[in-house]
Design a protein around this motif. Structure first.
Motif, PDB file in Angstrom:
ATOM      1  N   VAL A  86     -10.326   1.370   6.714  1.00 39.14           N
ATOM      2  CA  VAL A  86      -9.410   1.277   7.388  1.00 39.14           C
ATOM      3  C   VAL A  86      -7.989   0.767   6.517  1.00 39.14           C
ATOM      4  N   ASN A  88      -5.318  -1.026   8.283  1.00 40.75           N
ATOM      5  CA  ASN A  88      -4.697  -1.490   9.334  1.00 40.75           C
ATOM      6  C   ASN A  88      -3.507  -2.096   9.425  1.00 40.75           C
ATOM      7  N   GLU A 205      -2.877   2.342   9.829  1.00 45.27           N
ATOM      8  CA  GLU A 205      -3.786   3.174  10.725  1.00 45.27           C
ATOM      9  C   GLU A 205      -4.398   4.364  10.231  1.00 45.27           C
ATOM     10  N   SER A 269       2.215  -2.711   7.842  1.00 46.08           N
ATOM     11  CA  SER A 269       2.715  -2.368   9.342  1.00 46.08           C
ATOM     12  C   SER A 269       4.047  -2.820   9.471  1.00 46.08           C
TER      13      SER A 269
END
Length: 318
Positions: A86, A88, A205, A269
């Motif tokens: 992943v 993240n 994600e 992010s």
């Protein structure tokens, strides 16, 4: 009228749910630049604690003691599939699937560790990485003033706790093995399974299920795992829980420029940002003791070691 009230109530419920989701996401978003790191403690009190990680490790300041090696039980077995990789938004994390009750009844188990100054058996939870935009930074811990290009953390939970969340409430809850990567002209075979899948998780994600599995020991093959530093500290990301026993192996693992560049092309992010320099600044050591496992104590000055004190009796603090 009833229909209008129903619609209004539904809208209110949706707004509340969206607000909660937004707040939840916001709590998990954090930046790594200096001002952002200073703000971590506003939401997470532990981040301003006295036993924070990472730290700068120094052979001259470490206390050499003869303690047991770390035992890697099940590390040579293939991990259960499917392995989930992943992005993240803060790192690349490999999630290890939990075993079913049936698998446990059949005698299967997840890899776990014990030894050193660990208090109990610690079972694998996940692993992740920290890396820099340039080759002279990326690792979180410093080793004798050297900051390596990347650091891998293999996270374990004390088996006496039912979940990682519960374990983070206790000082003996978590053990993290730290490994360092040094630039090499040749490809590091140890990272092949991870690196070849990074192009499938470019954005936050994003995740992919690996089409094959591997043994954890393959990630740090050919390094000296008999010598390590150990100290009590914290998670290096919010909530910065002071529940971690760190075990750090200074013998570096090779990684090529081509391999690390694949990490540097991932997106974070933070909108429009690439995922680089995801390491925390070093924290004050304070009154903590840093221990170094010594295999051959013949060459260790007597002033630095007291054979009358068993390794388990040494306190983590001065």
């Amino acid at each position: 009228m009833k229909k209008m009230n129903y619609i209004n109530n539904l809208i209110v419920i949706l707004i509340v749910l969206l607000t909660e989701i937004s707040n939840s996401i916001g709590d998990h978003r954090f930046g790594y630049n200096r001002p952002d790191q200073r703000r971590w403690s506003k939401k997470h009190n532990h981040c301003a604690g006295k036993m924070q990680s990472p730290i700068a490790l120094s052979t001259s300041r470490a206390i050499p003691i003869p303690m047991p090696a770390i035992e890697f039980v099940g590390y040579h077995n293939l991990l259960p599939a499917p392995l989930k990789l992943v992005n993240n938004g803060h790192t690349v994390i490999l999630h290890i699937p939990r075993l079913t009750d049936t698998e446990i009844e059949m005698g299967e188990f997840l890899p776990f560790i014990y030894g050193g100054k660990l208090e109990g058996h610690y079972e694998i939870e996940s692993l992740h990485f920290h890396w820099g935009d340039k080759n002279n930074r990326g690792a979180e811990h410093l080793i004798n003033d050297i900051r390596y290009a990347m650091e891998m953390h293999i996270v374990h939970r004390n088996k006496k706790y039912a979940s990682l969340g519960e374990a983070l409430e206790y000082s003996d809850g978590v053990a993290v093995l730290g490994f360092f990567y040094a630039l090499d002209e040749n490809e590091g075979e140890q990272l092949h399974q991870i690196v070849k899948n990074l192009n499938k998780i470019p954005n936050p994600e994003d995740f992919t299920l690996l089409n094959s599995t591997f043994a954890l020991s393959s990630l740090f093959a050919n390094i000296d795992d008999n010598r390590f530093y150990t100290y009590r500290g914290s998670l290096t990301t919010p909530p910065c829980s002071e529940a971690v026993t760190w075990v750090l192996f200074p013998d570096p693992i090779p990684i090529s420029t081509s391999q690390i560049s694949k990490f540097r092309h991932l997106h974070s992010s933070l909108e429009g940002s690439v995922l680089v320099d995801n390491f925390r600044s070093v924290q004050p050591i304070g009154n903590r003791r840093i221990f170094l496992r010594k295999i051959n104590i013949k060459n260790t000055p007597n002033t630095l070691i007291d054979n009358d004190i068993h390794y388990s009796k040494w306190d983590w603090l001065y």
